[in-house]
Write a protein that holds these residues in place. Structure first.
Motif, mmCIF file in Angstrom:
data_model
loop_
_atom_site.group_PDB
_atom_site.id
_atom_site.type_symbol
_atom_site.label_atom_id
_atom_site.label_comp_id
_atom_site.label_asym_id
_atom_site.label_seq_id
_atom_site.Cartn_x
_atom_site.Cartn_y
_atom_site.Cartn_z
ATOM 1 N N PHE A 12 0.819 -1.215 0.000
ATOM 2 C CA PHE A 12 0.000 0.000 0.000
ATOM 3 C C PHE A 12 0.853 1.265 0.000
ATOM 4 C CE2 PHE A 12 -3.500 -2.780 1.482
ATOM 5 C CZ PHE A 12 -4.465 -2.382 0.565
ATOM 6 N N ALA A 13 2.131 1.141 0.300
ATOM 7 C CA ALA A 13 3.019 2.306 0.242
ATOM 8 C C ALA A 13 3.315 2.720 -1.196
ATOM 9 C CB ALA A 13 4.330 2.001 0.975
ATOM 10 N N VAL A 14 3.027 1.846 -2.160
ATOM 11 C CA VAL A 14 3.272 2.137 -3.577
ATOM 12 C C VAL A 14 2.081 2.912 -4.130
ATOM 13 C CG1 VAL A 14 3.726 1.155 -5.845
ATOM 14 C CG2 VAL A 14 4.657 0.045 -3.796
ATOM 15 N N GLY A 15 2.322 4.153 -4.504
ATOM 16 C CA GLY A 15 1.232 5.013 -4.967
ATOM 17 C C GLY A 15 0.499 4.470 -6.173
ATOM 18 N N GLU A 16 1.231 3.887 -7.134
ATOM 19 C CA GLU A 16 0.581 3.367 -8.337
ATOM 20 C C GLU A 16 -0.321 2.186 -8.007
ATOM 21 O OE1 GLU A 16 2.799 4.209 -12.356
ATOM 22 O OE2 GLU A 16 4.022 2.926 -11.086
ATOM 23 N N PHE A 17 0.081 1.366 -7.025
ATOM 24 C CA PHE A 17 -0.806 0.272 -6.639
ATOM 25 C C PHE A 17 -2.091 0.816 -6.045
ATOM 26 C CE2 PHE A 17 -2.524 -2.497 -3.316
ATOM 27 C CZ PHE A 17 -2.885 -3.583 -4.102
ATOM 28 N N ARG A 18 -1.982 1.857 -5.212
ATOM 29 C CA ARG A 18 -3.192 2.427 -4.623
ATOM 30 C C ARG A 18 -4.140 2.928 -5.707
ATOM 31 N NH1 ARG A 18 0.613 4.896 -1.133
ATOM 32 N NH2 ARG A 18 0.197 6.950 -2.055
ATOM 33 N N VAL A 19 -3.588 3.511 -6.751
ATOM 34 C CA VAL A 19 -4.419 3.983 -7.863
ATOM 35 C C VAL A 19 -5.115 2.814 -8.549
ATOM 36 C CG1 VAL A 19 -4.336 5.026 -10.170
ATOM 37 C CG2 VAL A 19 -3.109 6.099 -8.268
ATOM 38 N N LEU A 20 -4.361 1.756 -8.861
ATOM 39 C CA LEU A 20 -4.951 0.585 -9.512
ATOM 40 C C LEU A 20 -5.993 -0.077 -8.614
ATOM 41 C CD1 LEU A 20 -1.794 -1.068 -11.114
ATOM 42 C CD2 LEU A 20 -3.781 -0.177 -12.355
ATOM 43 N N TRP A 21 -5.704 -0.147 -7.341
ATOM 44 C CA TRP A 21 -6.611 -0.779 -6.387
ATOM 45 C C TRP A 21 -7.932 -0.026 -6.291
ATOM 46 C CZ3 TRP A 21 -7.577 0.700 -0.964
ATOM 47 C CH2 TRP A 21 -8.289 -0.274 -0.254
ATOM 48 N N ILE A 22 -7.848 1.289 -6.170
ATOM 49 C CA ILE A 22 -9.072 2.095 -6.090
ATOM 50 C C ILE A 22 -9.853 2.021 -7.399
ATOM 51 C CG2 ILE A 22 -9.974 4.447 -5.850
ATOM 52 C CD1 ILE A 22 -7.590 5.018 -3.985
ATOM 53 N N ALA A 23 -9.146 2.087 -8.517
ATOM 54 C CA ALA A 23 -9.820 2.021 -9.811
ATOM 55 C C ALA A 23 -10.523 0.683 -9.998
ATOM 56 C CB ALA A 23 -8.813 2.250 -10.938
ATOM 57 N N GLN A 24 -9.846 -0.412 -9.623
ATOM 58 C CA GLN A 24 -10.452 -1.737 -9.742
ATOM 59 C C GLN A 24 -11.682 -1.848 -8.852
ATOM 60 O OE1 GLN A 24 -8.333 -4.745 -7.721
ATOM 61 N NE2 GLN A 24 -9.621 -6.426 -8.412
ATOM 62 N N THR A 25 -11.559 -1.374 -7.617
ATOM 63 C CA THR A 25 -12.673 -1.473 -6.670
ATOM 64 C C THR A 25 -13.878 -0.685 -7.167
ATOM 65 O OG1 THR A 25 -11.107 -1.715 -4.842
ATOM 66 C CG2 THR A 25 -13.359 -1.109 -4.283
ATOM 67 N N GLN A 26 -13.619 0.519 -7.672
ATOM 68 C CA GLN A 26 -14.711 1.328 -8.214
ATOM 69 C C GLN A 26 -15.385 0.629 -9.396
ATOM 70 O OE1 GLN A 26 -14.601 5.921 -7.308
ATOM 71 N NE2 GLN A 26 -13.607 5.370 -9.203
ATOM 72 N N SER A 27 -14.562 0.065 -10.273
ATOM 73 C CA SER A 27 -15.121 -0.600 -11.445
ATOM 74 C C SER A 27 -15.985 -1.789 -11.047
ATOM 75 C CB SER A 27 -13.999 -1.071 -12.381
ATOM 76 O OG SER A 27 -13.324 0.019 -12.941
ATOM 77 N N ARG A 28 -15.501 -2.583 -10.086
ATOM 78 C CA ARG A 28 -16.255 -3.760 -9.671
ATOM 79 C C ARG A 28 -17.555 -3.379 -8.980
ATOM 80 N NH1 ARG A 28 -16.910 -8.578 -11.308
ATOM 81 N NH2 ARG A 28 -14.680 -9.003 -11.300
ATOM 82 N N ILE A 29 -17.493 -2.418 -8.067
ATOM 83 C CA ILE A 29 -18.722 -1.971 -7.407
ATOM 84 C C ILE A 29 -19.675 -1.366 -8.426
ATOM 85 C CG2 ILE A 29 -19.675 -0.304 -5.760
ATOM 86 C CD1 ILE A 29 -17.216 -0.725 -4.039
ATOM 87 N N GLY A 30 -19.118 -0.590 -9.363
ATOM 88 C CA GLY A 30 -19.957 -0.010 -10.400
ATOM 89 C C GLY A 30 -20.632 -1.056 -11.265
ATOM 90 N N ASP A 31 -19.884 -2.121 -11.598
ATOM 91 C CA ASP A 31 -20.468 -3.216 -12.382
ATOM 92 C C ASP A 31 -21.657 -3.838 -11.646
ATOM 93 O OD1 ASP A 31 -18.623 -2.885 -14.365
ATOM 94 O OD2 ASP A 31 -17.323 -4.523 -13.726
ATOM 95 N N GLN A 32 -21.493 -4.083 -10.350
ATOM 96 C CA GLN A 32 -22.574 -4.693 -9.574
ATOM 97 C C GLN A 32 -23.753 -3.731 -9.423
ATOM 98 O OE1 GLN A 32 -20.676 -7.038 -10.381
ATOM 99 N NE2 GLN A 32 -21.238 -8.315 -8.663
ATOM 100 N N PHE A 33 -23.461 -2.446 -9.238
ATOM 101 C CA PHE A 33 -24.516 -1.433 -9.208
ATOM 102 C C PHE A 33 -25.358 -1.528 -10.480
ATOM 103 C CE2 PHE A 33 -24.280 2.371 -6.234
ATOM 104 C CZ PHE A 33 -23.796 1.628 -5.179
#
Length: 422
Positions: A12-33
């Motif tokens: 989680f200290a890696v900024g690019e991972f945090r970006v990918l993680w948030i983007a993935q989570t948003q996409s998945r929640i959005g898909d289910q929405f």
């Protein structure tokens, strides 16, 4: 050089991972929405269970065809560009769907169009992750992503239903989904480096030839990759409890409340299992992959005795926990694929996994016509455990020692050669 085990905070200290993680989570929640909203919207307009099911299924089916065809774009262009462009495109399509005046046939077309690009985003994200998290951090990052994906599925379904119930407007849920894709696109555009794929002229990429079908040729022509892909596809037999929860609950004489708990059991187990395997070393990962795959079916076999709901939830959660082998197999698969071919190979494996899950559910449903649902689930579990043994022996997965160190694998060789141009 031995692979060092990373901690969660290292990842989680890696900024690019945090970006990918948030983007993935948003996409998945959005898909289910969107899936919740679409199901309610179609049923509201047509009162037809058949049409509602068909439109819902259309969100899963197109990627089976588009995954092998589109995923290669992430091996040719900047993966950052591919991801944020896909998010913008999906935001536009979902945004149009949110307009109340859109007629039903157009809505169906938009649903199919939006889902066609899912594999391209996923392939680009998975192909980027080893660059963002080199060495031991990659395994932990994959485990976090897998566990988050399960949590996001549950949260997306629950929150989508709550918002529709509170507002009475499926269109509002679709609008929220569209906004989430816009936020994801912005994060990816300004939070990631370009991450250009390695030259396709390197190694196995040149031998595979072609573009769209090169990923299939590469996987099919490599014994280890084909064995790992087959082990991933085997998951289709372990996911059947989700599809059989309703008839199984009826067999036990329980109502609708039990169905939701049963459906969530294996997902919860997978979330926990994904976190537990996060910090395993590379050698232990290889040794545990097949045994965990074998063990994943055994709790489902125990369903044959049709125990009460509490025991069944525990069994299915245990099966989900053992299904964390999926993370181990996926990590090893990605590490063995050269960077310039990753998206296409991942796209092929992902399409196979989606197909296997659909076929597994269809098989379980067919078996349940001839036997009790508990027996159908048990048969699928037994077939999955047996399949793990057969795949291991056929492809030599249990004793394979190649690429024991990820830094010696073809993938790692490609990772060190990432172009620096923007």
């Amino acid at each position: 050089m031995a692979e060092q085990t990373a901690r969660f905070r290292d990842v989680f200290a890696v900024g690019e991972f945090r970006v990918l993680w948030i983007a993935q989570t948003q996409s998945r929640i959005g898909d289910q929405f969107a899936r919740v909203a679409l199901a309610l919207l179609i049923f509201e307009r047509t009162s037809s269970a058949v049409l509602t099911a068909l439109v819902y299924a259309s969100t899963y089916l197109p990627p089976l065809l588009t995954a092998p065809l589109l995923a290669g774009l992430a091996d040719r262009y900047s993966r950052r560009t591919v991801m944020w462009a896909v998010e913008l495109l999906r935001a536009a399509l979902i945004g149009i769907m949110a307009i109340p005046a859109v007629p039903l046939p157009a809505l169906a077309v938009l649903v199919v169009a939006a889902s066609c690009f899912d594999p391209l985003f996923s392939a680009a994200r998975i192909a980027t992750l080893p660059k963002v998290l080199p060495g031991g951090r990659y395994q932990v990052g994959m485990s976090i992503s897998s566990s988050t994906d399960g949590i996001a599925q549950i949260a997306g379904f629950a929150l989508g239903g709550i918002v529709v119930a509170a507002t009475g407007s499926p269109h509002l849920v679709l609008a929220i989904d569209a906004v989430s894709f816009l936020v994801s696109a912005a994060l990816l555009r300004w939070g990631l480096r370009p991450h250009l794929p390695a030259s396709e002229s390197d190694g196995a990429a040149s031998r595979a030839g072609g573009f769209a079908l090169a990923g299939i040729r590469l996987v099919a022509g490599d014994r280890r990759l084909m064995g790992l892909a087959a082990l991933v596809w085997l998951f289709g037999l372990f996911v059947v409890p989700e599809a059989m929860a309703a008839p199984y609950a009826a067999e036990l004489g329980r109502g609708e409340a039990a169905v939701g708990v049963l459906m969530a059991a294996d997902v919860v187990g997978m979330v926990i299992g994904g976190l537990l395997v996060a910090r395993l070393g590379s050698g232990l990962r290889r040794r545990l992959t097949v045994p965990l795959a074998f063990a994943a079916g055994l709790p489902l076999v125990a369903t044959l005795i049709a125990p009460n709901v509490v025991v069944t939830v525990a069994l299915w959660a245990l099966s989900g926990l053992m299904s964390s082998y999926l993370v181990l197999a996926q990590v090893r698969f990605v590490q063995l694929v050269p960077d310039g071919m990753r998206a296409r190979a991942v796209g092929f494996a992902a399409a196979g996994l989606q197909t296997a899950q659909g076929l597994g559910m269809v098989i379980a449903g067919g078996l349940a016509e001839a036997m009790p649902p508990s027996a159908a689930i048990a048969v699928c579990g037994a077939a999955g455990s047996l399949g793990a043994v057969v795949i291991s022996l056929a492809f030599g997965l249990a004793g394979a020692s190649e690429a024991a160190d990820p830094e010696r694998s073809p993938a790692a060789a490609g990772d060190r050669a990432e172009p620096s141009r923007t």
